[in-house]
Motif scaffolding. Structure first.
Motif, PDB file in Angstrom:
ATOM      1  N   ALA A  16      14.821 -18.363 -46.610  1.00  0.00           N
ATOM      2  CA  ALA A  16      14.093 -19.260 -47.508  1.00  0.00           C
ATOM      3  C   ALA A  16      13.973 -20.629 -46.841  1.00  0.00           C
ATOM      4  O   ALA A  16      14.972 -21.187 -46.383  1.00  0.00           O
ATOM      5  CB  ALA A  16      14.810 -19.360 -48.844  1.00  0.00           C
ATOM      6  N   PRO A  17      12.749 -21.173 -46.771  1.00  0.00           N
ATOM      7  CA  PRO A  17      12.514 -22.360 -45.952  1.00  0.00           C
ATOM      8  C   PRO A  17      12.855 -23.696 -46.602  1.00  0.00           C
ATOM      9  O   PRO A  17      12.665 -24.735 -45.983  1.00  0.00           O
ATOM     10  CB  PRO A  17      11.012 -22.268 -45.665  1.00  0.00           C
ATOM     11  N   TRP A  18      13.364 -23.694 -47.802  1.00  0.00           N
ATOM     12  CA  TRP A  18      13.663 -24.959 -48.459  1.00  0.00           C
ATOM     13  C   TRP A  18      15.102 -25.372 -48.211  1.00  0.00           C
ATOM     14  O   TRP A  18      15.949 -24.579 -47.815  1.00  0.00           O
ATOM     15  CB  TRP A  18      13.383 -24.867 -49.964  1.00  0.00           C
ATOM     16  N   SER A  24      10.640 -21.404 -59.493  1.00  0.00           N
ATOM     17  CA  SER A  24      10.348 -20.475 -58.390  1.00  0.00           C
ATOM     18  C   SER A  24       8.849 -20.347 -58.110  1.00  0.00           C
ATOM     19  O   SER A  24       8.455 -20.355 -56.936  1.00  0.00           O
ATOM     20  CB  SER A  24      10.969 -19.104 -58.659  1.00  0.00           C
ATOM     21  N   PRO A  25       7.988 -20.237 -59.137  1.00  0.00           N
ATOM     22  CA  PRO A  25       6.548 -20.171 -58.835  1.00  0.00           C
ATOM     23  C   PRO A  25       6.031 -21.409 -58.101  1.00  0.00           C
ATOM     24  O   PRO A  25       5.185 -21.304 -57.222  1.00  0.00           O
ATOM     25  CB  PRO A  25       5.895 -20.043 -60.218  1.00  0.00           C
ATOM     26  N   ARG A  78       4.490 -24.195 -47.891  1.00  0.00           N
ATOM     27  CA  ARG A  78       5.607 -24.556 -47.020  1.00  0.00           C
ATOM     28  C   ARG A  78       6.927 -23.903 -47.437  1.00  0.00           C
ATOM     29  O   ARG A  78       7.786 -23.635 -46.599  1.00  0.00           O
ATOM     30  CB  ARG A  78       5.746 -26.086 -47.026  1.00  0.00           C
ATOM     31  N   TYR A  79       7.107 -23.666 -48.756  1.00  0.00           N
ATOM     32  CA  TYR A  79       8.367 -23.113 -49.247  1.00  0.00           C
ATOM     33  C   TYR A  79       8.248 -21.665 -49.711  1.00  0.00           C
ATOM     34  O   TYR A  79       9.169 -21.115 -50.305  1.00  0.00           O
ATOM     35  CB  TYR A  79       8.914 -23.981 -50.383  1.00  0.00           C
ATOM     36  N   ALA A  80       7.120 -21.043 -49.411  1.00  0.00           N
ATOM     37  CA  ALA A  80       6.900 -19.653 -49.828  1.00  0.00           C
ATOM     38  C   ALA A  80       7.832 -18.712 -49.069  1.00  0.00           C
ATOM     39  O   ALA A  80       8.002 -18.833 -47.860  1.00  0.00           O
ATOM     40  CB  ALA A  80       5.451 -19.265 -49.585  1.00  0.00           C
TER      41      ALA A  80
END
Length: 125
Positions: free
Chosen positions: A44-46, A80-81, A90-92
């Motif tokens: 997860a990119p966040w 989350s959506p 960017r955070y998908a």
């Protein structure tokens, strides 16, 4: 001169196949869903604030009401959506994970069906 043919053994085998094939297909899909969950949590990119978004990612597989197999991953936080759909992607993590696993899901289902004797890879001449 007559021929007597009993279909009882065939009938029993067909009944067993109808019962076990969906179970085996779902088991294969569930294994892939668990792997997708693990990979999504790792990638997860966040940057975590509370860790809830990452912790509540969950892979799933099920037969829906139409008899279709559904395999995916979901985020279970109210935001989350927004992580998935906003911020220019960017955070998908959900859609990219499912997209990358689509061939793996299909292969797992094919293996489960093949194990039941339901698919042949033989080429017709």
């Amino acid at each position: 001169m007559g021929l007597t043919l009993s279909l009882d053994p065939l009938s029993g085998k067909l009944h067993d196949l109808a019962r076990t094939a969906p179970e085996n297909i779902l088991a294969g899909a569930s294994a892939v869903a668990e792997e997708m969950e693990s990979v999504a949590k790792q990638n997860a990119p966040w940057t975590d604030r509370t860790g809830n978004a990452r912790r509540t990612l969950a892979g799933f597989s099920k037969w829906d009401s139409t008899g279709s197999l559904v395999v995916g991953i979901a985020g279970h936080m109210h935001y989350s959506p927004r992580l998935e759909l906003h911020y220019g992607g960017r955070y998908a993590i959900l859609v990219p994970t499912v997209d990358s696993y689509a061939p793996i899901i299909l292969a797992a289902v094919a293996r489960a069906v093949t194990a039941q004797g339901g698919i042949s890879n033989a080429q017709n001449p």
